[in-house]
Design a protein around this motif. Structure first.
Motif, short mmCIF file in Angstrom:
data_model
loop_
_atom_site.label_atom_id
_atom_site.label_comp_id
_atom_site.label_asym_id
_atom_site.label_seq_id
_atom_site.Cartn_x
_atom_site.Cartn_y
_atom_site.Cartn_z
N THR A 32 37.62 38.64 -12.84
CA THR A 32 38.87 39.70 -13.13
C THR A 32 40.17 39.12 -14.13
O THR A 32 40.35 39.92 -14.98
N ILE A 33 40.59 37.94 -13.97
CA ILE A 33 41.40 37.33 -14.83
C ILE A 33 40.92 37.54 -16.23
O ILE A 33 41.64 37.56 -17.24
N ALA A 34 39.57 36.79 -16.30
CA ALA A 34 39.11 36.74 -17.66
C ALA A 34 38.87 37.99 -18.00
O ALA A 34 39.16 38.07 -19.44
N VAL A 48 43.52 42.18 -23.18
CA VAL A 48 45.00 41.82 -23.44
C VAL A 48 44.97 41.15 -24.99
O VAL A 48 45.64 41.68 -25.93
N ARG A 49 43.82 40.21 -24.95
CA ARG A 49 44.07 39.22 -26.36
C ARG A 49 42.95 39.75 -27.17
O ARG A 49 42.36 39.05 -28.03
N ARG A 105 35.14 46.39 -24.69
CA ARG A 105 36.00 46.95 -23.64
C ARG A 105 35.42 47.42 -22.68
O ARG A 105 35.84 47.29 -21.38
N PHE A 106 34.10 48.13 -22.49
CA PHE A 106 33.59 48.62 -21.67
C PHE A 106 32.77 47.50 -20.81
O PHE A 106 32.93 47.44 -19.45
#
Length: 153
Positions: A21-23, A29-30, A113-114
């Protein structure tokens, strides 16, 4: 599923879920930084090898301690172990192939993104599966035995 396999699945899900999730969120975001990160990563032969070595260690750890295929979370953890191991071996052995693939795919922002949205959802599911409260009859702590445990040495 046995209690031991449920415990192992929950333990791996507690780590892999938040990590994925964090990755995924970080990559989204980046997104604008990803071409530069890829360029720096593939600019040296050291980074793919080191990343592959640590990935191989992680993948083999999952394979050694989690080969369960009876419920969705267990299947996801086991598949992630196999994928991580295969990716790490290929990254160590054929870093140029990954660099070329990365260069070709870096412009496909919609696809990435997907993919990362799906990985983020998988991560959320694993985090839920790992951290959700257990039912009344189930526990995450080992049951204390009345006898003394045998010594290893």
């Amino acid at each position: 599923m046995t209690v031991m396999s449920q415990r192992r699945t929950r333990a791996f899900a507690r780590v892999l879920g938040p990590f994925l999730t964090i990755a995924a969120i970080t990559v989204v975001v980046r997104a604008n930084d990803m071409p530069a990160i890829l360029s720096e990563f593939t600019g040296s032969a050291v980074w793919p090898w080191i990343t592959g070595a640590f990935g191989l260690l992680g993948g083999l750890t999952i394979l050694a301690f989690h080969q369960f295929w009876r419920e969705p979370a267990a299947i996801i953890v086991s598949v992630l172990g196999w994928l991580l191991t295969a990716e790490a071996i290929l990254l160590m052995a054929f870093p140029g192939v990954f660099a070329d693939l990365g260069d070709q795919m870096i412009g496909a922002v919609g696809v990435w993104r997907f993919v990362y949205a799906v990985l983020g959802l998988i991560g959320l599911y694993l985090a839920y599966a790992g951290w959700r409260p257990t039912s009344a009859g189930q526990t995450d702590t080992p049951v204390e035995s009345g006898g003394e445990m045998p010594r290893a040495a």
